[in-house]
Design a protein around this motif. Structure first.
Motif, PDB file in Angstrom:
ATOM      1  N   PRO A   1      -4.720  10.589  65.307  1.00 47.84           N
ATOM      2  CA  PRO A   1      -6.085  10.076  65.307  1.00 47.84           C
ATOM      3  C   PRO A   1      -6.158   8.633  65.771  1.00 47.84           C
ATOM      4  CG  PRO A   1      -5.206   9.955  63.122  1.00 47.84           C
ATOM      5  CD  PRO A   1      -4.146  10.645  63.970  1.00 47.84           C
ATOM      6  N   ASP A   2      -7.323   8.269  66.269  1.00 44.59           N
ATOM      7  CA  ASP A   2      -7.618   6.872  66.538  1.00 44.59           C
ATOM      8  C   ASP A   2      -7.932   6.218  65.207  1.00 44.59           C
ATOM      9  OD1 ASP A   2      -7.508   7.154  69.335  1.00 44.59           O
ATOM     10  OD2 ASP A   2      -9.483   8.075  69.289  1.00 44.59           O
ATOM     11  N   PRO A   3      -7.961   4.895  65.172  1.00 46.71           N
ATOM     12  CA  PRO A   3      -8.406   4.256  63.939  1.00 46.71           C
ATOM     13  C   PRO A   3      -9.797   4.768  63.564  1.00 46.71           C
ATOM     14  CG  PRO A   3      -7.528   2.642  65.464  1.00 46.71           C
ATOM     15  CD  PRO A   3      -7.604   3.949  66.201  1.00 46.71           C
ATOM     16  N   VAL A   4     -10.004   4.964  62.296  1.00 43.65           N
ATOM     17  CA  VAL A   4     -11.288   5.468  61.824  1.00 43.65           C
ATOM     18  C   VAL A   4     -12.353   4.411  62.059  1.00 43.65           C
ATOM     19  CG1 VAL A   4     -12.546   6.268  59.797  1.00 43.65           C
ATOM     20  CG2 VAL A   4     -10.164   6.910  60.110  1.00 43.65           C
ATOM     21  N   PRO A   5     -13.438   4.786  62.726  1.00 42.53           N
ATOM     22  CA  PRO A   5     -14.487   3.801  62.963  1.00 42.53           C
ATOM     23  C   PRO A   5     -15.146   3.398  61.651  1.00 42.53           C
ATOM     24  CG  PRO A   5     -15.212   5.974  63.643  1.00 42.53           C
ATOM     25  CD  PRO A   5     -13.768   6.095  63.260  1.00 42.53           C
ATOM     26  N   ALA A   6     -15.265   2.111  61.428  1.00 46.08           N
ATOM     27  CA  ALA A   6     -15.800   1.627  60.161  1.00 46.08           C
ATOM     28  C   ALA A   6     -17.283   1.303  60.230  1.00 46.08           C
ATOM     29  CB  ALA A   6     -15.017   0.391  59.724  1.00 46.08           C
ATOM     30  N   HIS A  66     -20.148  17.527  55.789  1.00 49.23           N
ATOM     31  CA  HIS A  66     -18.883  17.833  55.126  1.00 49.23           C
ATOM     32  C   HIS A  66     -17.702  17.122  55.784  1.00 49.23           C
ATOM     33  CE1 HIS A  66     -21.062  21.732  54.009  1.00 49.23           C
ATOM     34  NE2 HIS A  66     -20.913  21.051  52.894  1.00 49.23           N
ATOM     35  N   HIS A  67     -17.939  16.495  56.935  1.00 50.74           N
ATOM     36  CA  HIS A  67     -16.857  15.886  57.713  1.00 50.74           C
ATOM     37  C   HIS A  67     -16.887  14.367  57.620  1.00 50.74           C
ATOM     38  CE1 HIS A  67     -15.955  19.780  59.341  1.00 50.74           C
ATOM     39  NE2 HIS A  67     -17.180  19.911  59.799  1.00 50.74           N
ATOM     40  N   ALA A  68     -15.711  13.777  57.632  1.00 48.56           N
ATOM     41  CA  ALA A  68     -15.562  12.323  57.550  1.00 48.56           C
ATOM     42  C   ALA A  68     -15.999  11.651  58.852  1.00 48.56           C
ATOM     43  CB  ALA A  68     -14.102  11.982  57.262  1.00 48.56           C
ATOM     44  N   ASP A  69     -16.287  10.353  58.742  1.00 49.71           N
ATOM     45  CA  ASP A  69     -16.738   9.572  59.901  1.00 49.71           C
ATOM     46  C   ASP A  69     -15.808   9.687  61.102  1.00 49.71           C
ATOM     47  OD1 ASP A  69     -18.999   8.652  58.588  1.00 49.71           O
ATOM     48  OD2 ASP A  69     -18.181   6.651  58.198  1.00 49.71           O
ATOM     49  N   GLY A  70     -14.514   9.549  60.862  1.00 42.24           N
ATOM     50  CA  GLY A  70     -13.559   9.595  61.969  1.00 42.24           C
ATOM     51  C   GLY A  70     -13.588  10.931  62.690  1.00 42.24           C
ATOM     52  N   MET A  71     -13.672  12.010  61.934  1.00 43.11           N
ATOM     53  CA  MET A  71     -13.742  13.344  62.527  1.00 43.11           C
ATOM     54  C   MET A  71     -15.019  13.484  63.358  1.00 43.11           C
ATOM     55  SD  MET A  71     -12.561  16.370  63.011  1.00 43.11           S
ATOM     56  CE  MET A  71     -11.229  16.456  61.842  1.00 43.11           C
ATOM     57  N   LEU A  72     -16.148  13.067  62.803  1.00 42.64           N
ATOM     58  CA  LEU A  72     -17.412  13.164  63.535  1.00 42.64           C
ATOM     59  C   LEU A  72     -17.373  12.313  64.798  1.00 42.64           C
ATOM     60  CD1 LEU A  72     -19.932  13.041  60.551  1.00 42.64           C
ATOM     61  CD2 LEU A  72     -19.154  15.059  61.839  1.00 42.64           C
ATOM     62  N   PHE A  73     -16.788  11.132  64.694  1.00 43.37           N
ATOM     63  CA  PHE A  73     -16.671  10.248  65.852  1.00 43.37           C
ATOM     64  C   PHE A  73     -15.839  10.911  66.951  1.00 43.37           C
ATOM     65  CE2 PHE A  73     -14.492   6.997  68.274  1.00 43.37           C
ATOM     66  CZ  PHE A  73     -15.548   6.182  68.674  1.00 43.37           C
ATOM     67  N   ARG A  74     -14.687  11.467  66.579  1.00 42.58           N
ATOM     68  CA  ARG A  74     -13.806  12.086  67.577  1.00 42.58           C
ATOM     69  C   ARG A  74     -14.434  13.329  68.192  1.00 42.58           C
ATOM     70  NH1 ARG A  74     -10.322  10.120  63.712  1.00 42.58           N
ATOM     71  NH2 ARG A  74     -10.140  12.090  62.623  1.00 42.58           N
ATOM     72  N   ILE A  75     -15.126  14.136  67.400  1.00 44.24           N
ATOM     73  CA  ILE A  75     -15.805  15.312  67.949  1.00 44.24           C
ATOM     74  C   ILE A  75     -16.845  14.871  68.968  1.00 44.24           C
ATOM     75  CG2 ILE A  75     -17.461  17.152  67.414  1.00 44.24           C
ATOM     76  CD1 ILE A  75     -15.880  17.594  64.800  1.00 44.24           C
ATOM     77  N   THR A  76     -17.616  13.836  68.639  1.00 41.04           N
ATOM     78  CA  THR A  76     -18.656  13.364  69.545  1.00 41.04           C
ATOM     79  C   THR A  76     -18.051  12.742  70.794  1.00 41.04           C
ATOM     80  OG1 THR A  76     -20.056  12.927  67.615  1.00 41.04           O
ATOM     81  CG2 THR A  76     -20.743  11.954  69.707  1.00 41.04           C
ATOM     82  N   ARG A  77     -17.027  11.951  70.627  1.00 44.94           N
ATOM     83  CA  ARG A  77     -16.418  11.280  71.771  1.00 44.94           C
ATOM     84  C   ARG A  77     -15.629  12.238  72.657  1.00 44.94           C
ATOM     85  NH1 ARG A  77     -11.747   7.473  70.355  1.00 44.94           N
ATOM     86  NH2 ARG A  77     -10.795   9.530  70.243  1.00 44.94           N
ATOM     87  N   ASP A  78     -14.809  13.115  72.047  1.00 48.73           N
ATOM     88  CA  ASP A  78     -13.863  13.921  72.805  1.00 48.73           C
ATOM     89  C   ASP A  78     -14.278  15.370  72.993  1.00 48.73           C
ATOM     90  OD1 ASP A  78     -12.279  11.603  72.803  1.00 48.73           O
ATOM     91  OD2 ASP A  78     -11.258  12.210  70.959  1.00 48.73           O
ATOM     92  N   GLY A  79     -15.255  15.834  72.211  1.00 53.00           N
ATOM     93  CA  GLY A  79     -15.665  17.234  72.254  1.00 53.00           C
ATOM     94  C   GLY A  79     -14.960  18.029  71.183  1.00 53.00           C
ATOM     95  N   GLU A  83     -19.519  10.418  52.375  1.00 46.86           N
ATOM     96  CA  GLU A  83     -18.823   9.141  52.160  1.00 46.86           C
ATOM     97  C   GLU A  83     -17.488   9.369  51.451  1.00 46.86           C
ATOM     98  OE1 GLU A  83     -17.230   5.575  52.043  1.00 46.86           O
ATOM     99  OE2 GLU A  83     -18.911   6.167  53.331  1.00 46.86           O
ATOM    100  N   ARG A  84     -17.442  10.296  50.513  1.00 45.85           N
ATOM    101  CA  ARG A  84     -16.166  10.605  49.851  1.00 45.85           C
ATOM    102  C   ARG A  84     -15.156  11.152  50.861  1.00 45.85           C
ATOM    103  NH1 ARG A  84     -19.720  11.777  45.836  1.00 45.85           N
ATOM    104  NH2 ARG A  84     -19.877  14.000  46.245  1.00 45.85           N
ATOM    105  N   GLN A  85     -15.605  12.007  51.754  1.00 44.27           N
ATOM    106  CA  GLN A  85     -14.727  12.529  52.799  1.00 44.27           C
ATOM    107  C   GLN A  85     -14.220  11.392  53.690  1.00 44.27           C
ATOM    108  OE1 GLN A  85     -13.489  15.609  53.066  1.00 44.27           O
ATOM    109  NE2 GLN A  85     -14.574  16.010  51.172  1.00 44.27           N
ATOM    110  N   SER A  86     -15.095  10.472  54.031  1.00 42.55           N
ATOM    111  CA  SER A  86     -14.718   9.340  54.873  1.00 42.55           C
ATOM    112  C   SER A  86     -13.721   8.431  54.155  1.00 42.55           C
ATOM    113  CB  SER A  86     -15.957   8.541  55.292  1.00 42.55           C
ATOM    114  OG  SER A  86     -16.794   9.346  56.101  1.00 42.55           O
ATOM    115  N   ARG A  87     -13.933   8.229  52.869  1.00 44.92           N
ATOM    116  CA  ARG A  87     -13.013   7.401  52.090  1.00 44.92           C
ATOM    117  C   ARG A  87     -11.624   8.050  52.037  1.00 44.92           C
ATOM    118  NH1 ARG A  87     -16.199   6.370  48.203  1.00 44.92           N
ATOM    119  NH2 ARG A  87     -15.709   8.188  46.937  1.00 44.92           N
ATOM    120  N   LEU A  88     -11.579   9.359  51.824  1.00 46.22           N
ATOM    121  CA  LEU A  88     -10.295  10.067  51.814  1.00 46.22           C
ATOM    122  C   LEU A  88      -9.604   9.974  53.168  1.00 46.22           C
ATOM    123  CD1 LEU A  88     -11.283  13.273  49.799  1.00 46.22           C
ATOM    124  CD2 LEU A  88      -9.748  11.439  49.046  1.00 46.22           C
ATOM    125  N   GLU A  89     -10.374  10.069  54.217  1.00 49.89           N
ATOM    126  CA  GLU A  89      -9.821   9.958  55.565  1.00 49.89           C
ATOM    127  C   GLU A  89      -9.233   8.565  55.792  1.00 49.89           C
ATOM    128  OE1 GLU A  89     -11.500  11.383  59.782  1.00 49.89           O
ATOM    129  OE2 GLU A  89     -12.541   9.609  58.986  1.00 49.89           O
TER     130      GLU A  89
END
Length: 156
Positions: free
Chosen positions: A25-30, A87-100, A145-151
């Motif tokens: 993964p890339d760094p999680v966008p904050a 249900h998905h963390a920020d980083g996951m949502l960011f990568r799906i949007t950026r990369d497909g 937010e809990r999912q994002s914190r765990l990520e």
């Protein structure tokens, strides 16, 4: 040996391999802030321009979004409370949007969701996600937010 060296290098460089099957993964966008009115306003405009055509003007998604179409692909899911985006963390949502979706899920997963990394900047992707998050109830935002914190903790 080569894999161990690559993992050691990634860890030394501050990167972490998630063992969840999603690769390196890339760094999680904050900076996905659903409480930032400027970010949300930009995201609302971008969502209308780039996302609403498939995911709906009211984030409602396409009909029967859980059932594969004859071509084997799933319709665009909703981003409101009836969907699973929250249900998905920020980083996951960011990568799906950026990369497909296919690039993130991997394998032979087929989807109409393209990556927007060549069209939208990281700042614009974060703003779009901030808008989507701003429409969720306190409950959905808390779960997400809990999912994002765990990520974030897993990436340390």
């Amino acid at each position: 040996m080569l894999l161990a060296a690559a993992m050691l290098f990634a860890a030394a460089a501050g990167g972490v391999a998630l063992l969840s099957g999603y690769g390196w993964p890339d760094p999680v966008p904050a900076a996905i802030d659903a409480d930032d009115p400027v970010q949300v306003a930009l995201g609302r405009r971008l969502y209308g321009e780039w996302c609403a055509g498939c995911h709906g003007a009211n984030l409602e998604g396409q009909p029967n979004w859980r059932s594969r179409r004859p071509d084997g692909r799933l319709p665009a899911p909703p981003h409101d409370a009836s969907g699973h985006t929250w249900h998905h963390a920020d980083g996951m949502l960011f990568r799906i949007t950026r990369d497909g979706t296919s690039a993130v899920v991997g394998g032979d997963y087929e989807t109409d969701m393209p990556g927007f990394g060549g069209v939208l900047s990281d700042t614009e992707i974060r703003a779009t996600l901030a808008f989507i998050k701003s429409t969720w109830s306190e409950r959905e935002r808390g779960v997400q937010e809990r999912q994002s914190r765990l990520e974030r903790e897993a990436a340390r």
